[in-house]
Design an enzyme around this catalytic site. Structure first.
Site, mmCIF file in Angstrom:
data_model
loop_
_atom_site.group_PDB
_atom_site.id
_atom_site.type_symbol
_atom_site.label_atom_id
_atom_site.label_comp_id
_atom_site.label_asym_id
_atom_site.label_seq_id
_atom_site.Cartn_x
_atom_site.Cartn_y
_atom_site.Cartn_z
ATOM 1 N N THR A 185 69.022 9.591 33.018
ATOM 2 C CA THR A 185 67.715 10.053 33.455
ATOM 3 C C THR A 185 67.437 11.489 33.116
ATOM 4 O O THR A 185 68.310 12.320 33.186
ATOM 5 C CB THR A 185 67.597 9.915 34.967
ATOM 6 O OG1 THR A 185 66.274 10.263 35.322
ATOM 7 C CG2 THR A 185 68.521 10.849 35.680
ATOM 8 N N THR A 232 59.587 21.425 33.326
ATOM 9 C CA THR A 232 58.329 21.244 32.574
ATOM 10 C C THR A 232 57.199 21.038 33.596
ATOM 11 O O THR A 232 56.646 22.019 34.075
ATOM 12 C CB THR A 232 58.407 20.066 31.578
ATOM 13 O OG1 THR A 232 58.758 18.876 32.275
ATOM 14 C CG2 THR A 232 59.432 20.339 30.485
#
Lengths: 452, 452
Positions: free
Chosen positions: B240, B203
């Site tokens: 994570t 992203t």
């Protein structure tokens, strides 16, 4: 008029563009070194500062102020202020809970705990530019030297002289610069110099902060006037920044302390700029008893406490309005939490989230980041019961976006300077409001350059 | 050649300077609105990216990858990736503890808890651009549609299809764009396409992240290859970002899960970019058992676990090296804490302090802010026992600055790209290292503009 040399002007402008571009990309910050200090820019006043400047504060009988240029760190500005409090003044205080709190803070705590009779009068001395924190025994000696000099000059015991230092941490305080100016400070004491005192304690603040209230007592008015300094390293923990509040009320020290402690939670302990807690946070409240009104009790006590809370909240909000780089004043209003601790967890998780704060800076109604902040808070939360509002706009409920919510409405709301982000957890009756500001490039600039 | 019109060039440059100045002062961010989306800048690769680009990863027998452009949100780039895992692959996972975690995460957790026999094979499907988080029941239906389509196309049960979504929170996932491309994904599956898969899930990442290790097993080598995505909203809590690690080891699901869980603390749970925890954090580890080596036990198990931990730490560090706006890779090394919890508190208080992180961005050896962060951490600390080092430079000890410390040395050290800030609390034997990056203007820009 000489003909403009457009060619050389264009060349110099090109260089400027290159430099500015580098700065925008953050590379100039990367290139700065502590060894090459830069010229300080003039600080523009925060766009969120109260209109109309420093308020007109009432004189408080029995309180006098003075400020001088001592050159502790800053040049060409007043940086040390002294307050003299009349005999019989009751003093109460709340301080940072930091385990690395400064020598001044420890000294104030020791002196207040000793409950020395108030008959002799008292004093407060504050310098900006150096916090005298993490300066070990040398720092403690500096506190003793400064408070001792004030005591001697005013003819009061050192146990009644309270001090604060604010500024860079870890540098020895050049206290002789302060003690050398104490005679001048004493000579300059005046009842009407509170604004000057507020100025003298500023560091990265862009405006001095003051607030006041008047309560009708039995037999005459009771006045309250307070000043504060704070802009960065703001996440109070049982106190905040530097705040001094004065009143002419007649009230015993123990009652005064209780009143102060009771109202810290909803005021100074409900604000955050950057989640960083200062080593110097100090809040002192002094009551001279010089009002013609009778001692504060019953209904007057209630009214007095309410007015005191208003002054505390006003000063707390002004600190957020002067948050480093702030362009938005934001209330995070949490309701429907299972208990008070959960309400606080959610409120501060949102208020401290860098992603929420940068979205607000960008005027982006990115409520997904609010959801993420709630999720990480550790508080009990149920996706399917959450409600999120921007002001009166219902953004999301029951686990997803309100079908009638239009992004344009959220975006239009975010253009405002004062925002309310309301979250209802739908689980209980506990609530908490906290106040914060956005996170902008200015914050980074101010703090990457602070010591250089 | 035409004569340059220096006058008009100078005028246009003046405008540029004005615009850039506004930007530097943070006012452009204030003026941006979500209603007026800006053209995206090309993203420069992080200066901290590993030299040499994406590493050469070994093929893992029994694992195939594919990626396509589905246009979920991003255009002109691959944004959906599929992994097919051979029959008998053991799968283990660790996920975000966020109470607002996404439908994908809840679905993965349910499926792993069901312990469906591995005989049929398995799959992982990941999209970027939309996190499908806080999208309510519609979001859950999207997960079912995507994983159901993959199951059908591969002829495996939906209970063995794991999915992740990463990107904007709170927008319904246009899942038909994904399901429409599943036949193409299946047709494109290849053993050597792991880098393409790493790309497809990016992203705000500026580079794809990969790491590998090889262990000598009984009867042949055992390979490990992993990929990760993550750049902002990084403060893992039991997991994570998105991380997928593959191995050809023969190992039972329960043993695999234990090994994974045991090593999350010192790797993915020891990094932070901005203290914000994602709603989508997912770490999956798949073991196909296709290595010629015997099942992993004894000394081989130890070597395998150590290699796995190295891969996990390498990927975790790469996430920090790609931290939004990062220009410094920083280890916070805490020793001498009373217990593990205190060591973690101090390490994260420093690593998450905006004031410490902006000082690092400004290359300012402002160790006073480290003292303040220790003080606010809530951990037991004694000013007079604290030691602070920048790399090998002794900055402060016993409650104040080391008399031999020279500010120039600290400043010179801060010019480096890789920094170690070491704090010894002098109270016990517990320690913790965490990794973080600096906080720059780029972080603000990236996150103020993220959705516009």
């Amino acid at each position: 008029m000489a003909k403009t040399d457009w060619k050389s002007e264009a060349k110099s402008l090109k260089k400027k563009v290159k430099k500015l571009k580098a700065r925008v990309m953050g590379t100039e910050i990367g290139a700065a070194t502590a060894a090459a200090p830069k010229a300080k820019k003039a600080k523009p006043v925060s766009p969120l500062a109260p209109k109309g400047g420093f308020p007109k504060l009432p004189l408080i009988a029995g309180v006098e102020f003075a400020a001088v240029e001592a050159g502790v760190r800053y040049q060409n500005r007043k940086d040390v202020m002294l307050v003299r409090l009349a005999p019989d003044t009751a003093v109460a205080g709340v301080f940072t809970t930091s385990s690395t709190r400064s020598g001044c803070v420890r000294d104030c705590q020791t002196k207040l705990a000793a409950k020395v009779p108030a008959g002799t009068g008292a004093a407060i001395i504050v310098n900006s530019g150096n916090s005298n924190a993490f300066t070990g025994k040398v720092g403690d000696q500096a506190v003793a030297a400064v408070t001792g000099s004030v005591a001697e000059a005013l003819g009061i015991p050192a146990s009644r002289v309270f001090s604060s230092s604010t500024g860079v941490i870890g540098e020895p305080l050049p206290y002789e610069k302060i003690t050398a100016r104490i005679p001048d400070l004493v000579a300059a004491l005046r009842e009407d110099a509170i604004e000057m005192a507020a100025h003298a304690m500023m560091t990265t603040d862009t405006f001095p902060k003051g607030a006041a209230a008047t309560v009708q007592g039995d037999g005459g008015p009771i006045h309250i006037a307070g000043i504060a300094k704070g802009s960065g390293m703001i996440a109070p923990d049982m106190a905040t920044m530097l705040v001094y509040i004065f009143t002419d009320a007649k009230i015993a020290p123990a009652a005064l302390q209780k009143m102060l402690s009771r109202n810290v939670g909803a005021t100074f302990n409900s604000i955050t700029v950057d989640s960083d807690t200062s080593t110097s946070d100090t809040l002192l409240l002094a009551a001279t008893g010089k009002s013609p009104a009778a001692p504060v009790t019953g209904a007057v006590a209630k009214a007095f406490e309410s007015a005191l809370r208003d002054v505390m909240r006003d000063l707390a909000h002004q600190v957020i309005r002067d948050g480093e780089g702030a362009t938005k004043f934001v209330e995070i209003r949490v309701t429907g939490a299972r208990d008070d601790a959960d309400a606080a967890r959610v409120a501060f998780a949102i208020a401290n989230s860098p992603l929420v704060k940068t979205a607000i800076a960008g005027q982006d109604p990115n409520w997904g980041r609010i959801v993420a902040a709630i999720g990480k808070s550790g508080a009990e939360a149920d996706r399917d019961r959450l409600t999120i509002r921007f002001g009166d706009i219902l953004v999301a409920e029951k686990g997803w976006r309100n079908p009638k919510y239009r992004e344009e409405d959220g975006a239009a709301y975010m253009l405002g300077e004062e925002l309310v982000i309301a979250v209802d957890l739908g689980l209980g009756r506990a609530k908490r409001s906290v106040w914060t500001c956005d996170l902008t490039n200015r914050y980074i600039e101010i703090n990457a350059d602070y010591r250089s």
